[in-house]
Motif scaffolding. Structure first.
Motif, short mmCIF file in Angstrom:
data_model
loop_
_atom_site.label_atom_id
_atom_site.label_comp_id
_atom_site.label_asym_id
_atom_site.label_seq_id
_atom_site.Cartn_x
_atom_site.Cartn_y
_atom_site.Cartn_z
N ALA A 71 75.78 31.85 25.77
CA ALA A 71 75.03 30.96 26.65
C ALA A 71 75.64 29.56 26.58
O ALA A 71 75.98 29.07 25.50
N GLU A 76 69.20 28.31 25.66
CA GLU A 76 69.02 29.52 26.45
C GLU A 76 69.64 30.75 25.79
O GLU A 76 69.66 31.83 26.36
N ASN A 79 67.70 33.91 25.76
CA ASN A 79 67.56 34.63 27.04
C ASN A 79 68.63 35.71 27.21
O ASN A 79 68.47 36.61 28.02
N LEU A 80 69.73 35.59 26.49
CA LEU A 80 70.86 36.51 26.65
C LEU A 80 70.64 37.78 25.84
O LEU A 80 70.63 37.77 24.63
N LYS A 81 70.46 38.88 26.56
CA LYS A 81 70.23 40.18 25.94
C LYS A 81 71.48 41.05 26.13
O LYS A 81 72.51 40.57 26.58
N SER A 84 72.95 42.11 31.30
CA SER A 84 72.60 40.97 32.14
C SER A 84 73.03 41.22 33.58
O SER A 84 74.06 41.85 33.84
N ASN A 109 64.76 33.06 36.41
CA ASN A 109 65.00 32.37 35.14
C ASN A 109 66.51 32.39 34.89
O ASN A 109 66.99 32.95 33.91
N PHE A 111 70.44 31.32 34.15
CA PHE A 111 71.14 30.48 33.18
C PHE A 111 72.63 30.81 33.23
O PHE A 111 73.05 31.77 33.87
N ALA A 125 68.98 37.54 35.25
CA ALA A 125 68.05 38.33 34.43
C ALA A 125 68.84 38.99 33.32
O ALA A 125 70.01 39.32 33.50
N SER A 126 68.19 39.20 32.19
CA SER A 126 68.85 39.83 31.06
C SER A 126 67.86 40.75 30.36
O SER A 126 66.70 40.38 30.15
N TYR A 127 68.32 41.97 30.02
CA TYR A 127 67.45 42.99 29.45
C TYR A 127 68.15 43.69 28.28
O TYR A 127 69.38 43.67 28.18
#
Length: 157
Positions: A71, A76, A79-81, A84, A109, A111, A125-127
């Motif tokens: 990131a 952030e 937020n990084l999974k 992405s 959201n 980034f 998005a990140s999952y």
């Protein structure tokens, strides 16, 4: 004779310059039109997508690109999974930031992340689950086609 000619020229100039002014009513009409357009955009409803509790088998084989990214903003990093959804890649940080800001304005959201080669990835998005990332990617492609038709899934190593 000179006085009459001078008077006629002065009167012509006054009339010419006096008619160039914009009318306040024209400004007011343009303002009201712009204000009405802003209100229409604010009223536009956002279509909510149903939340799937179990990942679909449809997305389990979705193609991904693997690379190590971090990131850009340390705040952030959480937020990084693993998976992405990337909608843009830029070598220029200003361009990446501009797209990120546009997506934030659209309610995402978003980034920035950067890879080892210096490319900036705009992530919306990140999952931790590949199927969730693929589903979001497909939803973005469908809703914002053709703008983000080349969005893809990034597997962070």
């Amino acid at each position: 004779m000179k006085k009459v000619l001078l008077f006629a020229m002065a009167a012509t100039m006054v009339l010419t310059l006096g008619s160039c002014k914009s009318k306040q009513s024209a400004y007011k009409a343009a303002y009201e039109k712009a204000k009405a357009k802003d209100v229409e955009q604010a009223v536009e409803e956002v279509e909510e997508q149903p939340v799937m509790k179990t990942p679909s088998a449809k997305y389990s084989g979705a193609a991904v690109q693997s690379e190590k990214v971090t990131a850009v903003n340390p705040n952030e990093a959480g937020n990084l999974k693993a998976y992405s959804v990337v909608i843009g890649s830029f070598i220029n940080k200003t361009n990446a930031t501009s797209l990120r800001d546009q997506m934030i304005d659209k309610g995402f959201n978003a980034f920035l992340a950067q890879n080892a080669k210096g490319m900036y990835r705009v992530i919306v998005a990140s999952y931790n689950d590949k199927a969730d990332a693929a589903e979001t990617r497909d939803r973005i492609k469908a809703k914002y086609a053709p703008l983000y038709a080349d969005s893809w899934i990034l597997l962070n190593q």
